[in-house]
Design an enzyme around this catalytic site. Structure first.
Site, PDB file in Angstrom:
ATOM      1  N   ASN A  33      20.971   7.360  13.157  1.00  0.00           N
ATOM      2  CA  ASN A  33      22.311   6.755  13.094  1.00  0.00           C
ATOM      3  C   ASN A  33      22.906   6.844  11.686  1.00  0.00           C
ATOM      4  O   ASN A  33      23.958   6.282  11.425  1.00  0.00           O
ATOM      5  CB  ASN A  33      22.290   5.297  13.577  1.00  0.00           C
ATOM      6  CG  ASN A  33      21.506   4.377  12.639  1.00  0.00           C
ATOM      7  OD1 ASN A  33      20.923   4.831  11.674  1.00  0.00           O
ATOM      8  ND2 ASN A  33      21.515   3.093  12.938  1.00  0.00           N
ATOM      9  N   ASP A  63      21.349   5.364  17.899  1.00  0.00           N
ATOM     10  CA  ASP A  63      20.557   4.240  17.390  1.00  0.00           C
ATOM     11  C   ASP A  63      19.343   4.019  18.296  1.00  0.00           C
ATOM     12  O   ASP A  63      19.487   3.940  19.521  1.00  0.00           O
ATOM     13  CB  ASP A  63      21.471   3.005  17.387  1.00  0.00           C
ATOM     14  CG  ASP A  63      20.891   1.863  16.589  1.00  0.00           C
ATOM     15  OD1 ASP A  63      19.727   1.475  16.843  1.00  0.00           O
ATOM     16  OD2 ASP A  63      21.612   1.343  15.721  1.00  0.00           O
ATOM     17  N   SER A 142       2.821   1.703   6.873  1.00  0.00           N
ATOM     18  CA  SER A 142       2.938   1.625   5.413  1.00  0.00           C
ATOM     19  C   SER A 142       1.740   0.910   4.800  1.00  0.00           C
ATOM     20  O   SER A 142       1.215  -0.053   5.369  1.00  0.00           O
ATOM     21  CB  SER A 142       4.217   0.865   5.061  1.00  0.00           C
ATOM     22  OG  SER A 142       4.258   0.582   3.689  1.00  0.00           O
ATOM     23  N   THR A 144       2.056  -1.067   2.614  1.00  0.00           N
ATOM     24  CA  THR A 144       2.544  -2.415   2.318  1.00  0.00           C
ATOM     25  C   THR A 144       1.818  -3.454   3.173  1.00  0.00           C
ATOM     26  O   THR A 144       1.739  -4.625   2.819  1.00  0.00           O
ATOM     27  CB  THR A 144       4.078  -2.463   2.543  1.00  0.00           C
ATOM     28  OG1 THR A 144       4.623  -3.550   1.819  1.00  0.00           O
ATOM     29  CG2 THR A 144       4.445  -2.596   4.000  1.00  0.00           C
ATOM     30  N   TYR A 166       9.346  -7.026   5.618  1.00  0.00           N
ATOM     31  CA  TYR A 166       9.201  -5.595   5.913  1.00  0.00           C
ATOM     32  C   TYR A 166       7.766  -5.295   6.361  1.00  0.00           C
ATOM     33  O   TYR A 166       7.528  -4.652   7.389  1.00  0.00           O
ATOM     34  CB  TYR A 166       9.569  -4.762   4.674  1.00  0.00           C
ATOM     35  CG  TYR A 166       9.171  -3.306   4.784  1.00  0.00           C
ATOM     36  CD1 TYR A 166       9.752  -2.480   5.743  1.00  0.00           C
ATOM     37  CD2 TYR A 166       8.198  -2.757   3.942  1.00  0.00           C
ATOM     38  CE1 TYR A 166       9.373  -1.146   5.851  1.00  0.00           C
ATOM     39  CE2 TYR A 166       7.824  -1.432   4.042  1.00  0.00           C
ATOM     40  CZ  TYR A 166       8.414  -0.632   5.005  1.00  0.00           C
ATOM     41  OH  TYR A 166       8.030   0.682   5.120  1.00  0.00           O
ATOM     42  N   LYS A 170       6.140  -3.979  10.093  1.00  0.00           N
ATOM     43  CA  LYS A 170       5.261  -2.814  10.317  1.00  0.00           C
ATOM     44  C   LYS A 170       3.963  -3.268  11.005  1.00  0.00           C
ATOM     45  O   LYS A 170       3.458  -2.589  11.908  1.00  0.00           O
ATOM     46  CB  LYS A 170       4.940  -2.118   8.987  1.00  0.00           C
ATOM     47  CG  LYS A 170       6.132  -1.383   8.380  1.00  0.00           C
ATOM     48  CD  LYS A 170       6.483  -0.141   9.189  1.00  0.00           C
ATOM     49  CE  LYS A 170       7.697   0.581   8.631  1.00  0.00           C
ATOM     50  NZ  LYS A 170       8.172   1.675   9.476  1.00  0.00           N
ATOM     51  N   PHE A 195       1.204   5.712   1.431  1.00  0.00           N
ATOM     52  CA  PHE A 195       1.174   5.028   0.146  1.00  0.00           C
ATOM     53  C   PHE A 195       2.538   5.240  -0.537  1.00  0.00           C
ATOM     54  O   PHE A 195       3.530   4.786  -0.005  1.00  0.00           O
ATOM     55  CB  PHE A 195      -0.091   5.427  -0.634  1.00  0.00           C
ATOM     56  CG  PHE A 195      -1.249   4.574  -0.140  1.00  0.00           C
ATOM     57  CD1 PHE A 195      -1.748   4.730   1.156  1.00  0.00           C
ATOM     58  CD2 PHE A 195      -1.765   3.566  -0.907  1.00  0.00           C
ATOM     59  CE1 PHE A 195      -2.746   3.891   1.653  1.00  0.00           C
ATOM     60  CE2 PHE A 195      -2.772   2.729  -0.429  1.00  0.00           C
ATOM     61  CZ  PHE A 195      -3.257   2.892   0.849  1.00  0.00           C
ATOM     62  N   ASN A 215      15.230   0.873  -5.451  1.00  0.00           N
ATOM     63  CA  ASN A 215      14.203  -0.171  -5.551  1.00  0.00           C
ATOM     64  C   ASN A 215      12.913   0.407  -6.096  1.00  0.00           C
ATOM     65  O   ASN A 215      12.096  -0.301  -6.659  1.00  0.00           O
ATOM     66  CB  ASN A 215      13.875  -0.726  -4.154  1.00  0.00           C
ATOM     67  CG  ASN A 215      15.080  -1.336  -3.500  1.00  0.00           C
ATOM     68  OD1 ASN A 215      15.670  -2.249  -4.046  1.00  0.00           O
ATOM     69  ND2 ASN A 215      15.464  -0.817  -2.338  1.00  0.00           N
ATOM     70  N   LEU A 217      10.260   3.121  -8.066  1.00  0.00           N
ATOM     71  CA  LEU A 217      10.116   3.662  -9.423  1.00  0.00           C
ATOM     72  C   LEU A 217      10.635   5.095  -9.544  1.00  0.00           C
ATOM     73  O   LEU A 217      11.404   5.422 -10.446  1.00  0.00           O
ATOM     74  CB  LEU A 217       8.631   3.625  -9.820  1.00  0.00           C
ATOM     75  CG  LEU A 217       8.339   4.229 -11.192  1.00  0.00           C
ATOM     76  CD1 LEU A 217       8.943   3.371 -12.296  1.00  0.00           C
ATOM     77  CD2 LEU A 217       6.838   4.388 -11.408  1.00  0.00           C
ATOM     78  N   ARG A 310       7.259  -7.861 -11.455  1.00  0.00           N
ATOM     79  CA  ARG A 310       8.121  -8.073 -10.284  1.00  0.00           C
ATOM     80  C   ARG A 310       7.339  -8.912  -9.282  1.00  0.00           C
ATOM     81  O   ARG A 310       6.171  -8.619  -9.023  1.00  0.00           O
ATOM     82  CB  ARG A 310       8.494  -6.703  -9.703  1.00  0.00           C
ATOM     83  CG  ARG A 310       9.391  -6.744  -8.504  1.00  0.00           C
ATOM     84  CD  ARG A 310       9.845  -5.344  -8.101  1.00  0.00           C
ATOM     85  NE  ARG A 310       8.764  -4.490  -7.618  1.00  0.00           N
ATOM     86  CZ  ARG A 310       8.910  -3.249  -7.180  1.00  0.00           C
ATOM     87  NH1 ARG A 310      10.128  -2.697  -7.169  1.00  0.00           N
ATOM     88  NH2 ARG A 310       7.890  -2.540  -6.769  1.00  0.00           N
ATOM     89  N   ASP A 313       4.355  -7.767  -6.471  1.00  0.00           N
ATOM     90  CA  ASP A 313       3.631  -6.551  -6.840  1.00  0.00           C
ATOM     91  C   ASP A 313       2.126  -6.809  -6.978  1.00  0.00           C
ATOM     92  O   ASP A 313       1.721  -7.896  -7.397  1.00  0.00           O
ATOM     93  CB  ASP A 313       4.143  -5.997  -8.178  1.00  0.00           C
ATOM     94  CG  ASP A 313       5.299  -5.031  -7.997  1.00  0.00           C
ATOM     95  OD1 ASP A 313       5.549  -4.594  -6.857  1.00  0.00           O
ATOM     96  OD2 ASP A 313       5.955  -4.707  -9.004  1.00  0.00           O
TER      97      ASP A 313
END
Ligand code: NAD
Ligand code: WQD
Length: 355
Positions: A33, A63, A142, A144, A166, A170, A195, A215, A217, A310, A313
């Site tokens: 989308n 979508d 992820s 994460t 987030y 996942k 990763f 957001n 690096l 941050r 992290d």
């Protein structure tokens, strides 16, 4: 040749994977989308794939949360079946599901949007797959999920402990996939826990094009190098790492794209199976190392300042990529220097991204 539905195929990882899949001879239906991408990315994918590729790349704007849009994608797959005179009438042989939202901070501010797009969107996709007789899926998960890991390098058996909406979205999709796979035979699913994907296609024609202030690096450094931003903020110089800056497992997006092809081939060749695999290099690099490598690639100094840590992290996250290596016969081959060289080829040729 397989007929593949690629959700989110216009995005950063999706566009590079589409190119690798086209080069491997597959037929693609992309459903996107453009919430975080541009149709120009897919135009360039077709250009890179060469003459004739346009006939194998079918793009649908839509979508994943809309059953009608998903149905249009499966119908497009059946049209390919007809022209290819394939024996299988299901249309789509497998789905690679990239579509989703991925910004950690935004997910804290707008959690319902993340549950809607990432979780409800995946639910709608699974329902459409089942209705169309397609049960082979590669899902973008992820690292994460691991939150603050106890063990580094991180094996897939490490606890799933997300620390933001987030990550929770996942984890919820991974759970949903396990439940669906257990409910009936026939499902072949790979959840790939990426990763830190960075870099670009070496041509510099496609790459990462974040909206607004990056957001992450790597795109931030690239935008400083090209003059769009003044300096990099290094989030913390007092981490328990060799040089005090955070350590991550950066993976070249082309290695990642090839990892998807490998996972797809394993799923299509095998019986029912559930794979959960880390995709990373197994090597950690600090923020300061990445800055230095990017300076070498672009031939200029990258101004930076060390600021406070941050929130959210971890000091160091590095994959144990052993399972992906043994199950997919795949491993990364590109170095941090190549990530920076190719990222710079993209950013310097496209200072404003696809705009
Ligand atoms: P991206 O934002 O560049 O790509 C996502 C694509 O999905 C975009 O083209 C976007 O327009 C599309 N999309 C979003 N919502 C949609 C919807 N409702 N319907 C259809 N299309 C929609 O992100 P990316 O970096 O290419 O990431 C791809 C996937 O990999 C995401 O699921 C992300 O969570 C996951 N992932 C990314 C990273 C990373 O660092 N880039 C790391 C781990 C996992
Ligand atoms: C890398 C390192 C920062 C920006 C995120 C998501 C993760 C996955 C990949 C989607 C860290 C430091 C960063 C900056 C800095 N995405 N940094 N200055 O946080 O490892 O992972 O992207 O699934 O879910 O959380 O990546 O690129 O933001 O940070 O010093 O301006 O760079 O502290 O050490 P991260 P990142």
């Amino acid at each position: 040749m397989a007929r593949l539905l690629i959700t989110g195929g216009a995005g950063f990882i999706g566009s590079h994977t589409c190119l690798v899949l086209l080069e491997a001879g597959h037929e693609l239906v992309v459903l996107d989308n453009y919430a975080n991408s541009s149709p120009e990315a897919l135009r360039r994918v077709a250009e890179l794939a060469g003459p004739g590729a346009a006939n194998h790349l079918h793009v649908i704007e839509g979508d994943i949360r809309q059953p009608g849009d998903l149905e249009r994608a499966f119908t497009a797959g059946r049209a390919i079946t007809a022209s290819a005179q394939s024996a299988n009438a299901a249309g789509i042989d497998a789905v690679i599901h990239f579509a989703g939202l991925k910004a950690v901070g935004e997910s804290v501010a707008e959690p319902l949007r993340y549950w809607d797009v990432n979780v409800t969107g995946s639910r709608q996709l699974l329902a459409a797959m089942a209705a169309n007789g397609c049960r082979t899926l590669v899902f973008s998960s992820s690292a994460t999920l691991y939150g603050y890991p106890d063990t580094v390098p991180i094996p897939e058996s490490a606890p799933v402990c997300p620390i933001n909406p987030y990550g929770h979205s996942k984890a919820a999709v991974e759970r949903m996939l396990a439940d669906v796979a257990a409910s009936e035979p026939g499902w072949r699913i790979a959840s790939l826990r990426y990763f830190n994907p960075v870099g670009a296609h070496p041509s510099g024609r496609i790459g990462e094009d974040p909206n607004g202030i990056p957001n992450n690096l790597f795109p931030f450094i690239s935008q400083v190098a090209v003059g769009r931003r003044e300096q990099v903020q290094v989030f913390g110089g007092d981490w328990p790492t060799a040089d005090g800056s955070g350590v991550r497992d950066y993976i070249h997006v082309m290695d990642l794209a090839e990892g998807h092809l490998a996972a797809l081939e394993v799923l299509l060749a095998g019986e029912d199976q559930q794979l959960t695999l880390n995709l990373g290099s197994g090597q950690g690099h600090s923020v300061l190392e990445v800055i230095r490598a990017f300076e070498a690639a672009c031939g200029q100094r990258i101004p930076y300042v060390i600021t406070s840590r941050r929130s959210g992290d971890a000091a160091s996250t590095v994959a144990d990529p052993g399972h992906a290596k043994s199950l997919l016969s795949w491993q990364t081959s590109r170095t941090l220097q190549e990530m920076c060289r190719d990222g710079w080829a993209w950013q310097s040729a496209n200072p404003d991204g696809y705009r």
